[in-house]
Design a protein around this motif. Structure first.
Motif, PDB file in Angstrom:
ATOM      1  N   UNK A  14      50.491 -99.438 -87.054  1.00 19.27           N
ATOM      2  CA  UNK A  14      51.445 -99.967 -87.824  1.00 19.27           C
ATOM      3  C   UNK A  14      52.203-101.037 -86.855  1.00 19.27           C
ATOM      4  N   UNK A  15      52.513-100.992 -85.611  1.00 19.60           N
ATOM      5  CA  UNK A  15      53.097-102.038 -84.767  1.00 19.60           C
ATOM      6  C   UNK A  15      52.170-103.014 -84.132  1.00 19.60           C
ATOM      7  N   UNK A  16      50.608-102.703 -84.603  1.00 20.98           N
ATOM      8  CA  UNK A  16      49.622-103.693 -83.640  1.00 20.98           C
ATOM      9  C   UNK A  16      49.695-103.428 -82.171  1.00 20.98           C
ATOM     10  N   UNK A  17      49.818-102.346 -81.602  1.00 21.92           N
ATOM     11  CA  UNK A  17      50.040-102.202 -80.309  1.00 21.92           C
ATOM     12  C   UNK A  17      48.434-102.345 -79.425  1.00 21.92           C
ATOM     13  N   UNK A  18      48.556-102.771 -78.249  1.00 24.99           N
ATOM     14  CA  UNK A  18      47.545-102.896 -77.506  1.00 24.99           C
ATOM     15  C   UNK A  18      46.682-101.769 -77.248  1.00 24.99           C
ATOM     16  N   UNK A  19      47.155-100.672 -77.125  1.00 25.08           N
ATOM     17  CA  UNK A  19      46.619 -99.491 -76.572  1.00 25.08           C
ATOM     18  C   UNK A  19      47.273 -98.425 -76.825  1.00 25.08           C
ATOM     19  N   UNK A  20      46.562 -97.141 -76.886  1.00 23.26           N
ATOM     20  CA  UNK A  20      47.038 -95.691 -76.756  1.00 23.26           C
ATOM     21  C   UNK A  20      46.694 -95.168 -75.462  1.00 23.26           C
ATOM     22  N   UNK A  21      47.834 -94.786 -74.699  1.00 21.06           N
ATOM     23  CA  UNK A  21      47.499 -94.218 -73.341  1.00 21.06           C
ATOM     24  C   UNK A  21      47.861 -92.689 -73.470  1.00 21.06           C
ATOM     25  N   UNK A  22      47.009 -91.844 -73.141  1.00 24.29           N
ATOM     26  CA  UNK A  22      47.049 -90.442 -73.244  1.00 24.29           C
ATOM     27  C   UNK A  22      47.097 -89.999 -71.743  1.00 24.29           C
ATOM     28  N   UNK A  23      47.895 -89.122 -71.547  1.00 20.84           N
ATOM     29  CA  UNK A  23      47.766 -88.304 -70.077  1.00 20.84           C
ATOM     30  C   UNK A  23      47.008 -86.798 -70.583  1.00 20.84           C
ATOM     31  N   UNK A  24      45.901 -86.718 -69.876  1.00 22.85           N
ATOM     32  CA  UNK A  24      45.397 -85.328 -70.445  1.00 22.85           C
ATOM     33  C   UNK A  24      44.713 -84.635 -69.118  1.00 22.85           C
ATOM     34  N   UNK A  25      45.053 -83.589 -68.872  1.00 25.18           N
ATOM     35  CA  UNK A  25      44.643 -82.813 -68.018  1.00 25.18           C
ATOM     36  C   UNK A  25      43.478 -81.852 -68.163  1.00 25.18           C
ATOM     37  N   UNK A  26      43.671 -81.300 -69.192  1.00 23.89           N
ATOM     38  CA  UNK A  26      42.351 -80.293 -69.766  1.00 23.89           C
ATOM     39  C   UNK A  26      41.458 -81.226 -70.469  1.00 23.89           C
ATOM     40  N   UNK A  27      41.741 -82.138 -71.143  1.00 27.36           N
ATOM     41  CA  UNK A  27      40.848 -83.054 -71.961  1.00 27.36           C
ATOM     42  C   UNK A  27      41.277 -82.754 -73.494  1.00 27.36           C
ATOM     43  N   UNK A  28      42.096 -81.854 -73.778  1.00 21.32           N
ATOM     44  CA  UNK A  28      42.396 -81.692 -75.259  1.00 21.32           C
ATOM     45  C   UNK A  28      43.042 -82.748 -75.771  1.00 21.32           C
ATOM     46  N   UNK A  29      44.004 -83.448 -75.292  1.00 25.26           N
ATOM     47  CA  UNK A  29      44.661 -84.526 -75.919  1.00 25.26           C
ATOM     48  C   UNK A  29      43.822 -85.722 -76.011  1.00 25.26           C
ATOM     49  N   UNK A  30      42.772 -86.053 -75.035  1.00 30.74           N
ATOM     50  CA  UNK A  30      42.014 -86.897 -75.114  1.00 30.74           C
ATOM     51  C   UNK A  30      41.120 -86.709 -76.429  1.00 30.74           C
ATOM     52  N   UNK A  31      40.799 -85.668 -76.633  1.00 33.09           N
ATOM     53  CA  UNK A  31      39.645 -85.363 -77.990  1.00 33.09           C
ATOM     54  C   UNK A  31      40.512 -85.383 -78.863  1.00 33.09           C
ATOM     55  N   UNK A  32      41.722 -84.811 -79.069  1.00 33.13           N
ATOM     56  CA  UNK A  32      42.521 -85.174 -80.336  1.00 33.13           C
ATOM     57  C   UNK A  32      42.902 -86.669 -80.529  1.00 33.13           C
ATOM     58  N   UNK A  33      43.221 -87.400 -79.543  1.00 36.05           N
ATOM     59  CA  UNK A  33      43.247 -88.768 -79.884  1.00 36.05           C
ATOM     60  C   UNK A  33      42.112 -89.371 -80.280  1.00 36.05           C
ATOM     61  N   UNK A  34      40.848 -89.213 -79.699  1.00 30.06           N
ATOM     62  CA  UNK A  34      39.670 -89.660 -80.434  1.00 30.06           C
ATOM     63  C   UNK A  34      39.139 -89.306 -81.720  1.00 30.06           C
ATOM     64  N   UNK A  35      39.868 -87.824 -82.010  1.00 29.12           N
ATOM     65  CA  UNK A  35      39.390 -87.371 -83.442  1.00 29.12           C
ATOM     66  C   UNK A  35      39.941 -88.123 -84.556  1.00 29.12           C
ATOM     67  N   UNK A  36      41.221 -88.906 -84.241  1.00 28.26           N
ATOM     68  CA  UNK A  36      41.934 -89.812 -85.046  1.00 28.26           C
ATOM     69  C   UNK A  36      41.297 -91.255 -85.259  1.00 28.26           C
ATOM     70  N   UNK A  37      40.235 -91.491 -84.471  1.00 30.61           N
ATOM     71  CA  UNK A  37      39.537 -92.579 -84.644  1.00 30.61           C
ATOM     72  C   UNK A  37      40.451 -94.142 -84.727  1.00 30.61           C
ATOM     73  N   UNK A  38      41.257 -94.060 -83.919  1.00 28.41           N
ATOM     74  CA  UNK A  38      42.166 -95.172 -84.125  1.00 28.41           C
ATOM     75  C   UNK A  38      41.407 -96.618 -84.124  1.00 28.41           C
ATOM     76  N   UNK A  39      42.213 -97.483 -84.397  1.00 30.06           N
ATOM     77  CA  UNK A  39      41.503 -98.907 -84.362  1.00 30.06           C
ATOM     78  C   UNK A  39      42.170 -99.806 -83.103  1.00 30.06           C
TER      79      UNK A  39
END
Length: 479
Positions: free
Chosen positions: A368-393
């Protein structure tokens, strides 16, 4: 090393690509992780390849994933008195437990589990389906068959059983030995399990591995499709192994199955790799066929996490060119005007979890805000997987203090993984995210990013916060 694409490339190592210099070339050309095929690798060679990959990783400064692919059960007939036999459609042919050379009427089958499991009406496919038999009678010591098609059978040809569920597990003694050797190295991220038939086949490996590697189930048997949701749930990732799948099932059904598996994995938030013969002609030619380009493009359009090169990079004449071509196809597809619509139409509904809600919100805000990137902190990897599942542009940068997590996430769609220390406080969390986004060239001064993390900081599984931040003139947080 910023990739200008989301889909990842898994390259198989072999005689053409086992030297450290070539591994580096393949990584620079676009390979995000490497496959070691235990069907052709000794334990010593496996350890050597792992060491060379890690040396390239250190030199390039990027996490590189390593997949060890276990051979699985190889079912083969015995030998013939003359090395081969000629058969005629409609004739009777027997597979039995007599360890003597075969002829045009029978052959030794050194697999008692097959003799016990095959029932009348079951198909037996020999030599990748070139010879098809139908079981007429079985008495646990022999299987009497009718030849349906095919005219030749020779020594040690493989046997496929599309209609038969074998009670033996997916792990052979060789696989157990290979798995022990892989785990002893303690530097391999994924283990691929061949010829999975049911979810129970994963149990023994889970018990042995104890979480030290991710488990990737190779789907290449019809029996696996009957319980695919259970297999996906118990797996960390899936591979659509189209070679054997196309032998045991009608080849025209494989494209539809590929689409179903990609969508099922995306819904479950599990990585999925599409493999086998993607750029087959590049084993001996410097350019692929148009059909192969379309094949790779289809997997990318469908949203597969990764596409795999087998003999193209392991034994071909043009391993670097094959990786470059695959990367070029992926980039072109992801810039196609039809790509966003296809990807977004398959977007699954979020689960009722904090990680899913945060990942959904981060994607919506970033777009919506045309941001440059999503940055996620992920120790176990789960947050990274969930972010990728959304397939953001917009790009997703996955920051992890655990090198093993970053390496394992190298197979996941769209994740640019960076190893970094845990943030010490909220200010450090934001500053670190802005600094890395700037350094990795995902944003410039004045751009905004969105950060997802968990409070208390450094607590795995606690993702519960979003923060929008400006990248300052020095790459730190702006006002």
């Amino acid at each position: 090393m910023k990739r200008l694409r989301n889909v990842k490339i898994l390259a198989t190592l072999g005689p053409a690509s086992s030297e450290e210099a070539m591994i580096k070339k393949l990584h620079e050309a676009g390979a995000d992780l490497f496959r070691i095929n235990m069907s052709h690798s000794t334990h010593e060679m496996m350890r050597t390849l792992v060491s060379r990959i890690r040396a390239v990783e250190k030199e390039c400064g990027r996490p590189i994933g390593i997949l060890a692919d276990l051979q699985g059960p190889k079912l083969r007939v015995g030998k013939f008195a003359d090395g081969a036999a000629t058969l005629v459609a409609g004739q009777t042919f027997t597979l039995d437990n007599k360890d003597v050379p075969g002829d045009a009427t029978r052959v030794f089958l050194p697999h008692p589990e097959i003799l016990e499991a095959v029932q009348p009406g079951h198909r037996l496919l020999i030599d990748d389906g070139r010879l098809q038999l139908i079981a007429v009678e079985s008495d646990k010591t022999s299987i009497t068959c009718t030849v349906v098609n095919g005219t030749k059978i020779s020594d040690r040809k493989g046997v496929s059983l599309p209609d038969t569920l074998l009670e033996s597990g997916a792990l052979t003694e060789k696989d157990r030995s290979d798995l022990d050797a892989v785990l002893a190295v303690d530097d391999v991220d994924w283990v691929a399990l061949s010829f999975i038939q049911r979810p129970e086949d994963l149990a023994e490996v889970r018990k042995i591995a104890r979480g030290r590697v991710g488990l990737m189930s190779k789907i290449e048997k019809p029996q696996a499709l009957e319980r695919i949701n259970e297999i996906i749930e118990l797996s960390d990732a899936l591979m659509v192994a189209r070679g054997d799948l196309g032998v045991e099932m009608p080849v025209e059904s494989v494209p539809g199955i590929q689409k179903q598996l990609i969508r099922a994995c995306r819904k479950a938030g599990k990585p999925v790799v599409v493999a086998t013969q993607m750029l087959e002609s590049m084993i001996s030619a410097s350019v692929p066929t148009r059909a192969e380009v379309s094949d790779v493009a289809t997997a990318v359009f469908e949203g597969a996490d990764a596409v795999m090169l087998s003999a193209e990079s392991a034994a071909g004449d043009y391993p670097v060119e094959a990786v470059q071509m695959m990367a070029s196809i992926a980039r072109k597809v992801e810039r196609d005007p039809n790509y966003p619509g296809i990807i977004y139409s398959q977007r699954p509904l979020p689960d009722a979890t904090g990680a899913d809600a945060i990942s959904l919100a981060a994607r919506q805000i970033a777009e919506t805000l045309n941001l440059s990137a999503i940055v996620c902190y992920t120790s176990s990897g789960n947050t990274g997987l969930r972010s990728a599942r959304e397939r953001p542009n917009v790009p997703v940068i996955a920051l992890s203090p655990v090198i093993q997590t970053a390496r394992r996430l190298s197979v996941v769609w769209g994740l640019h993984c960076v190893v970094t220390d845990d943030a010490t406080d909220l200010d450090d969390m934001v500053d670190r995210a802005c600094r890395i986004a700037f350094r990795e060239e995902f944003g410039k001064p004045g751009d905004r990013i969105i950060i997802s993390a968990g409070v208390p900081l450094g607590t795995p599984g606690s993702t519960n916060m979003l923060r929008i931040a400006y990248i300052g003139s020095d790459g730190m947080t702006g006002i």
